[in-house]
Design an enzyme around this catalytic site. Structure first.
Site, mmCIF file in Angstrom:
data_model
loop_
_atom_site.group_PDB
_atom_site.id
_atom_site.type_symbol
_atom_site.label_atom_id
_atom_site.label_comp_id
_atom_site.label_asym_id
_atom_site.label_seq_id
_atom_site.Cartn_x
_atom_site.Cartn_y
_atom_site.Cartn_z
ATOM 1 N N PRO A 281 75.898 50.030 51.119
ATOM 2 C CA PRO A 281 75.951 48.564 51.202
ATOM 3 C C PRO A 281 77.386 48.040 51.243
ATOM 4 C CG PRO A 281 74.655 49.296 49.295
ATOM 5 C CD PRO A 281 75.285 50.505 49.884
ATOM 6 N N GLU B 276 72.296 54.837 41.949
ATOM 7 C CA GLU B 276 73.321 53.795 41.829
ATOM 8 C C GLU B 276 74.420 53.963 42.862
ATOM 9 O OE1 GLU B 276 72.740 51.328 39.565
ATOM 10 O OE2 GLU B 276 70.915 52.507 39.330
HETATM 11 CL CL1 6GU Z 1 73.568 51.696 54.375
HETATM 12 N N1 6GU Z 1 72.485 51.745 51.989
HETATM 13 C C1 6GU Z 1 71.854 51.171 50.964
HETATM 14 N N2 6GU Z 1 71.516 51.922 49.929
HETATM 15 N N3 6GU Z 1 71.565 49.889 50.914
HETATM 16 C C2 6GU Z 1 71.923 49.181 51.969
HETATM 17 C C3 6GU Z 1 72.558 49.709 53.073
HETATM 18 C C4 6GU Z 1 72.833 51.023 53.064
HETATM 19 N N4 6GU Z 1 72.782 48.736 53.957
HETATM 20 C C5 6GU Z 1 72.293 47.665 53.423
HETATM 21 N N5 6GU Z 1 71.778 47.905 52.218
#
Ligand code: 6GU
Length: 263
Positions: A95, A122
């Site tokens: 994220p 996490e």
């Molecule tokens: Cl690439 N990974 C995760 N865990 N959450 C996300 C993401 C990626 N992109 C948006 N939310």
């Protein structure tokens, strides 16, 4: 004949089974069969060092939750990546990454070999980022792992490989490709529950159909995604289509012009 380009994609994950969905359906399944892409899934647990095959431990600093160990990622890197003559491009879905879009997909599709590191829980030990080429996010929301984002990224970039989608023009007409939303689509029947296909699409006049679609694309983008329209550099042809569109609106609704003069 379109030039064939092959791409090799490897994914490192603790849930290899999730990628059955990506590999066994539709366009991607066909692309694998046509050998346009090779997708190999590696189990992160195979790169652990302890007998319980642990991939995560509680984070330092008293935070709640687990953090994925750096060691299995580095072992994969040492064994799989350093052995190659051309270094694959390593993507870490996270994220915190650069927000994914069609342009980034296009860039990734040019690489010969990609590797995705899927994190869970996490997060991943920060030191893994040292061996990563790009962190990529699929939007401003949080998912529990990198597997679904990895599938989103792979599916998007594969559409840019020649031969994956039936015709090149259908990729070029897709939403976002030229900075505009796609025009609408209709198939049989001509009259569906009283809703008719726009007459012009049945006319067989390709030039008029093309103009109609350009108008639709421009109008949809302006109305639904003004942010995209602001960024769009209009070609001379697109400007002409917009002029005609505005002229048509004012001809039918010439009051607008009169009122503004009367003020
Ligand atoms: Cl690439 N990974 C995760 N865990 N959450 C996300 C993401 C990626 N992109 C948006 N939310």
């Amino acid at each position: 004949m379109e030039q064939t380009k092959r791409i090799k994609i490897s994914v490192l994950t603790i849930f290899p089974g999730m990628f059955d969905i990506l590999k066994n359906y539709g366009v991607i399944k066909k692309a694998i069969e046509k050998e346009l892409v090779e997708i190999d899934i590696f189990n992160l647990r195979d790169y652990t060092t302890d007998k319980h095959k642990i991939t995560d431990k509680p984070g330092y600093g008293g935070q709640n939750g687990m953090v994925m160990l750096a060691e299995p990622f580095y072992r994969f890197y040492d064994e799989f990546i350093l052995s190659k003559s051309h270094k694959p491009y390593i993507v870490l879905p996270s994220p915190q990454g650069k927000v994914f879009n069609n342009d980034l997909a296009f860039e990734l599709a040019k690489k010969e070999e990609l590797v995705f590191f899927c994190g869970r829980y996490e997060g991943i030990d920060e030191r893994v980022k040292k061996i990563v080429d790009k962190e990529v996010s699929i939007g401003d929301y949080v998912l529990t792992g990198g597997e679904i984002p990895t599938m989103v990224i792979i599916e998007t970039l594969l559409r840019f490989l020649p031969g994956v989608i039936g015709s090149k023009t259908s990729v070029e007409n897709d939403s976002f490709y030229n900075g505009l939303l796609d025009h609408s689509h209709y198939t049989k029947p001509q009259n569906f529950r009283g809703m008719k296909v726009p007459e012009i699409l049945l006319s067989g006049n390709h030039e008029r159909i093309e103009t109609f679609r350009k108008k639709e694309s421009l109008l949809k983008t302006i109305l639904k995604r003004p942010d995209l329209f602001i960024k769009k550099e209009l070609s001379e042809e697109e400007k002409k289509v917009l002029i005609v569109l505005i002229q048509e609106m004012f001809n039918e609704n010439s009051n607008i012009l009169k009122e503004s003069h009367d003020v």
